[in-house]
Write a protein that holds these residues in place. Structure first.
Motif, PDB file in Angstrom:
ATOM      1  N   PRO A 120      47.327  69.173  93.245  1.00 40.09           N
ATOM      2  CA  PRO A 120      46.428  69.770  92.237  1.00 40.09           C
ATOM      3  C   PRO A 120      47.177  70.625  91.208  1.00 40.09           C
ATOM      4  O   PRO A 120      48.048  71.423  91.575  1.00 40.09           O
ATOM      5  N   THR A 121      46.829  70.465  89.959  1.00 44.07           N
ATOM      6  CA  THR A 121      47.465  71.247  88.898  1.00 44.07           C
ATOM      7  C   THR A 121      47.334  72.741  89.166  1.00 44.07           C
ATOM      8  O   THR A 121      48.306  73.504  89.047  1.00 44.07           O
ATOM      9  N   GLU A 122      46.129  73.162  89.517  1.00 42.90           N
ATOM     10  CA  GLU A 122      45.894  74.591  89.740  1.00 42.90           C
ATOM     11  C   GLU A 122      46.689  75.113  90.930  1.00 42.90           C
ATOM     12  O   GLU A 122      47.070  76.280  90.953  1.00 42.90           O
ATOM     13  N   TRP A 123      46.921  74.253  91.928  1.00 47.59           N
ATOM     14  CA  TRP A 123      47.710  74.704  93.084  1.00 47.59           C
ATOM     15  C   TRP A 123      49.138  75.017  92.653  1.00 47.59           C
ATOM     16  O   TRP A 123      49.700  76.039  93.030  1.00 47.59           O
ATOM     17  N   LEU A 124      49.736  74.133  91.859  1.00 52.98           N
ATOM     18  CA  LEU A 124      51.081  74.392  91.358  1.00 52.98           C
ATOM     19  C   LEU A 124      51.114  75.697  90.563  1.00 52.98           C
ATOM     20  O   LEU A 124      52.087  76.454  90.631  1.00 52.98           O
ATOM     21  N   LEU A 125      50.027  75.976  89.838  1.00 57.29           N
ATOM     22  CA  LEU A 125      49.946  77.190  89.026  1.00 57.29           C
ATOM     23  C   LEU A 125      49.625  78.437  89.835  1.00 57.29           C
ATOM     24  O   LEU A 125      49.457  79.517  89.273  1.00 57.29           O
ATOM     25  N   HIS A 126      49.561  78.301  91.166  1.00 61.73           N
ATOM     26  CA  HIS A 126      49.496  79.478  92.042  1.00 61.73           C
ATOM     27  C   HIS A 126      50.887  79.904  92.513  1.00 61.73           C
ATOM     28  O   HIS A 126      51.026  80.966  93.131  1.00 61.73           O
ATOM     29  N   THR A 127      51.904  79.101  92.226  1.00 59.89           N
ATOM     30  CA  THR A 127      53.239  79.391  92.759  1.00 59.89           C
ATOM     31  C   THR A 127      53.799  80.692  92.186  1.00 59.89           C
ATOM     32  O   THR A 127      54.242  81.571  92.941  1.00 59.89           O
ATOM     33  N   VAL A 148      47.755  67.746  81.959  1.00 63.38           N
ATOM     34  CA  VAL A 148      48.609  66.954  82.843  1.00 63.38           C
ATOM     35  C   VAL A 148      48.571  65.474  82.472  1.00 63.38           C
ATOM     36  O   VAL A 148      49.289  64.666  83.074  1.00 63.38           O
ATOM     37  N   ASN A 149      47.751  65.106  81.516  1.00 62.89           N
ATOM     38  CA  ASN A 149      47.755  63.740  81.007  1.00 62.89           C
ATOM     39  C   ASN A 149      48.758  63.567  79.868  1.00 62.89           C
ATOM     40  O   ASN A 149      48.800  62.520  79.222  1.00 62.89           O
ATOM     41  N   SER A 150      49.551  64.577  79.645  1.00 63.28           N
ATOM     42  CA  SER A 150      50.574  64.525  78.601  1.00 63.28           C
ATOM     43  C   SER A 150      51.661  63.523  78.963  1.00 63.28           C
ATOM     44  O   SER A 150      52.024  63.353  80.135  1.00 63.28           O
ATOM     45  N   SER A 196      59.092  64.568  95.627  1.00 60.07           N
ATOM     46  CA  SER A 196      60.069  63.539  95.969  1.00 60.07           C
ATOM     47  C   SER A 196      59.525  62.136  95.765  1.00 60.07           C
ATOM     48  O   SER A 196      60.294  61.196  95.549  1.00 60.07           O
ATOM     49  N   ASN A 197      58.201  61.977  95.830  1.00 61.98           N
ATOM     50  CA  ASN A 197      57.583  60.665  95.641  1.00 61.98           C
ATOM     51  C   ASN A 197      57.589  60.312  94.150  1.00 61.98           C
ATOM     52  O   ASN A 197      56.999  61.022  93.340  1.00 61.98           O
ATOM     53  N   PRO A 198      58.236  59.205  93.760  1.00 63.07           N
ATOM     54  CA  PRO A 198      58.315  58.870  92.322  1.00 63.07           C
ATOM     55  C   PRO A 198      56.958  58.553  91.694  1.00 63.07           C
ATOM     56  O   PRO A 198      56.828  58.586  90.463  1.00 63.07           O
ATOM     57  N   ASP A 199      55.962  58.249  92.517  1.00 57.79           N
ATOM     58  CA  ASP A 199      54.628  57.938  91.990  1.00 57.79           C
ATOM     59  C   ASP A 199      53.717  59.170  91.926  1.00 57.79           C
ATOM     60  O   ASP A 199      52.570  59.063  91.474  1.00 57.79           O
ATOM     61  N   ALA A 200      54.201  60.308  92.366  1.00 57.56           N
ATOM     62  CA  ALA A 200      53.364  61.517  92.400  1.00 57.56           C
ATOM     63  C   ALA A 200      53.008  61.965  90.985  1.00 57.56           C
ATOM     64  O   ALA A 200      53.828  61.904  90.073  1.00 57.56           O
ATOM     65  N   ARG A 201      51.780  62.414  90.807  1.00 60.92           N
ATOM     66  CA  ARG A 201      51.328  62.981  89.544  1.00 60.92           C
ATOM     67  C   ARG A 201      50.354  64.122  89.833  1.00 60.92           C
ATOM     68  O   ARG A 201      49.635  64.113  90.842  1.00 60.92           O
ATOM     69  N   LEU A 202      50.339  65.091  88.949  1.00 61.30           N
ATOM     70  CA  LEU A 202      49.389  66.189  89.069  1.00 61.30           C
ATOM     71  C   LEU A 202      48.004  65.729  88.639  1.00 61.30           C
ATOM     72  O   LEU A 202      47.863  64.893  87.735  1.00 61.30           O
ATOM     73  N   ARG A 203      46.971  66.300  89.273  1.00 61.34           N
ATOM     74  CA  ARG A 203      45.583  66.042  88.903  1.00 61.34           C
ATOM     75  C   ARG A 203      44.831  67.367  88.901  1.00 61.34           C
ATOM     76  O   ARG A 203      45.020  68.192  89.789  1.00 61.34           O
TER      77      ARG A 203
END
Length: 703
Positions: A346-353, A394-396, A410-417
């Motif tokens: 989740p985008t917001e989860w990353l933005l809690h770091t 995150v659709n940029s 690490s997963n090359p297919d990973a994307r933020l949502r």
């Protein structure tokens, strides 16, 4: 005759020793070759004017005052937290002992503290010291013999662990044991509980020569999978349970025969406390405080029992609750640093770091973690996604596989949502387990999202402060200017200026609770829109999840809406903490009710929001300088006629009492630890009173 104080006679001494901000370093391995030492100054000292630390290689040596590793001598100054070791190089895998004494406000020395023992580990590379766990044996709170060979036991609270039985069997036999979190009726464990609520049946073979048994559980396939946090081998398989039924056991069973063995991260129940004239609020505090302890069994802040995986949004709420209920900081740092290489989608989860790392620094005063991870923290703000106007999506096209790898994926297919809140409605995902509306209040999931950009703005502000602290001046200017640009763009682009409220994002006409409570919580709302935004928020009720409640509460208290915030804290409808208690859970639930998230569990610390909101907002106790060198106390107690609180800090506990003394006045009594500057904000005003160490009495006229 002049009476001497305790410090003047040398009877008082520093207490609360910590090595690497750990209370019991003798049970772990210290991985820093220059560890930091912390202590609590005795109340009678008033203030510390100097200190002296002794470190020795044996208990015998330090007991004799032979500090063969470090003898600091008398060092002038008031520093009592995070004092770095400065002696002979420490050896790996070695035992050390230390103690400290201080000089008080009259420049008189105290006695030496008790001696603390610590053991070093490997010094290879950067590492945070590991966890110290504890186990607790609980007797049944209630028990009943249902028939000649059928027993029922209630341990009062659920927890993660196993069961111990002490029997005197006359012959070989097999007894049947049922354990669970939920009842289906009087003295009947629910054999088919909903969602992820736990139940397990097991058979135990009784042998004539054996009297003590520890029940072995079958592992759950999902929460013991490779992605889950693995428990220490000494725990075995654990499950959460409160109730036990035993069948085919004709022996007499009494509380002395059966124990609930619970595992948790080390926790001191005595260092925090809350009570008030509102008995329901008191129950909610106890529920949430216990939830922080009960869910700490994994050594990292996990999402509950279904997955046992750390998620940043869960962990942030858990971290704040832990700081407010215990004087321990290692688990928070370990979890924060885990996320640097194990981020979630989740985008917001990353933005809690960045907020998590910032809070670690603010509550401990230690800069090692933010220094070591500084460059990666900059990336985790997502500032590389900024458009010309500063806003992000995150659709940029900028969010490439390479960018995701730099974020730690690490997963090359990973994307933020984008998440906004959880669970989503069926309209957003088609997920059949989701309720039709979910917990997003009908949010319009557009590309440039108001919730995401509010979190982003908050990150930029904090990163500017971190950059300044670490003397990265160009970065400080960059993040500060970008934060101003983002604030301007949000308040120009994402506000419905006719209604005076925020929409869900660029191009959207829909306004939700979330798109308004987040700007209010992070300080984005212009003065001219504060009332309209606040009134809109109040019109939506609790239209968010137990996670979203964190920012709803913060926004309301920031707006001075203490009475309305407290009405939500103590609500008795099905979207409330009271509903968790009424449902039978003794740990906060993953959702307000099973109907709002059908696969919910009954042991999710992200539901324990009041554990931090009550101390930090209702009582208004927050550090304003790192390591609680300075604190601001701004109570918003609403209609409470009395309240008491004990708030743990690295410098010692803040204690406070309030009582309504008449229809026109109230009285606060606040105890401040020595070596802390405390500013008390008069209720309803911005005027402050500087409090002294020890007890302070403040009479407040009421409107």
């Amino acid at each position: 005759m002049l009476a001497l104080t305790a410090c003047q006679t040398g009877e008082e001494k520093p207490t609360g020793l910590m090595t690497e901000f750990i209370r019991h370093p003798e049970y772990v391995r210290i991985l820093d070759n220059r560890p930091e030492f912390t202590w609590i100054i005795p109340d009678e000292a008033i203030a510390q004017t100097a200190y002296q630390i002794e470190v020795a290689s044996s208990l015998e040596r330090i007991s004799k005052g032979d500090a063969d590793v470090w003898e600091s001598g008398k060092i002038p100054g008031n520093r009592s937290t995070e004092v770095e070791f400065n002696g002979t190089d420490l050896k790996e895998n070695a035992d050390y002992y230390w103690r400290v004494r201080i000089w008080n406000n009259l420049n008189n020395p105290t006695a030496y503290s008790s001696i603390q023992h610590f053991i070093t580990g490997s010094f290879k590379g950067y590492a945070t010291t590991g966890n110290h766990f504890q186990s607790t044996l609980n007797k049944p709170f209630q028990w009943l013999r249902k028939s000649e060979d059928h027993w029922f036991f209630d341990f009062g609270k659920a927890g993660f662990g196993t069961l111990e039985l002490n029997l005197k069997p006359k012959q070989k036999d097999t007894i049947i044991i049922h354990l669970g979190e939920k009842l289906a009726g009087d003295y009947q464990i629910d054999r088919n509980p909903p969602g992820s609520v736990r139940y397990q049946k097991t058979e135990l073979i009784i042998r004539p020569q054996q009297t003590s048994y520890q029940v072995q559980f079958s592992p759950n396939e999902r929460n013991t999978a490779p992605g889950a946090v693995q428990l220490p081998d000494s725990f075995g398989v654990v499950m959460p349970f409160r109730y036990c039924e035993i069948e085919n056991c004709p022996d007499e069973l009494y509380p002395i025969n059966i124990f609930q063995i619970l595992f948790s991260y080390t926790f001191d129940d005595e260092v925090s406390y809350f009570s008030s004239s509102d008995t329901l609020l008191n129950q909610i505090w106890e529920l949430c405080k216990y939830s922080i302890k009960a869910t700490s069994f994994a050594g990292l802040y996990i999402d509950g029992d279904r997955e046992r995986i750390p998620y940043e949004g869960d962990a942030y709420i858990n971290q704040l609750g832990h700081y407010c209920t215990d004087r321990e900081y290692s688990m928070a740092r370990l979890t924060n640093e885990y996320f640097m290489q194990h981020p979630t989608w989740p985008t917001e989860w990353l933005l809690h770091t960045v907020p998590m790392f910032y809070k670690d620094y603010l509550y401990t005063g230690n800069i090692e973690s933010i220094t070591h991870y500084y460059d990666l923290l900059k990336t985790k703000t997502l500032s590389f996604l900024a458009r010309e106007d500063g806003l992000i999506s995150v659709n940029s096209e900028k969010l490439t596989t390479e960018a995701m790898q730099k974020l730690g994926f690490s997963n090359p297919d990973a994307r933020l949502r984008d998440l906004v809140d959880w669970p989503p409605g069926q309209k957003d995902t088609g997920w059949q387990l989701a309720t039709p509306e979910g917990e997003r209040d009908g949010y319009d999931m557009v590309d440039v999202n108001t919730v995401v950009n509010s979190f982003y703005y908050w990150n930029l502000q904090l990163m500017a402060e971190i950059a300044g602290l670490l003397d990265h001046q160009k970065d400080m200017v960059f993040f500060r200017e970008l934060a101003l640009k983002v604030k301007k763009s949000i308040n120009e682009t994402l506000i419905d200026h006719v209604r005076g409220i925020y929409t869900d994002g660029e191009g959207s006409s829909h306004a939700s609770l979330h798109s308004n409570m987040l700007p209010l919580a992070v300080g984005l709302v212009p003065d001219k829109y504060r009332d309209s935004v606040t009134e809109f928020i109040k019109s939506r009720g609790m239209a968010c999840s137990v996670y979203g409640a964190q920012y709803l509460m913060e926004g309301l208290y920031n707006a001075g809406e203490a009475d309305y915030a407290k009405s939500l804290l103590t609500a008795t409808h099905d979207r409330s903490w009271w509903n968790m208690i009424k449902s039978g859970s003794t740990i906060t639930m993953e959702a307000w009710d099973m109907k709002y998230k059908p696969n919910s569990d009954w042991n999710h610390a992200w539901g324990a929001v009041p554990a931090n909101i009550i101390p930090r907002y209702l009582w208004g106790i927050k550090p304003t300088k790192p390591g609680f060198a300075e604190v601001r106390i701004q109570p918003q107690l609403g209609d409470l006629t009395f309240s008491e609180i004990k708030f743990p800090t690295i410098r010692g506990p803040i204690e406070a009492k309030y009582k309504l003394t008449s229809n026109s006045s109230g009285e606060y009594k606040i105890k401040i630890p020595a070596n802390m500057v405390a500013n008390f904000v008069l209720p309803g005003e911005e005027n402050t009173i500087t409090l002294k160490a020890g007890w302070n009495s403040i009479e407040i006229p009421l409107d």
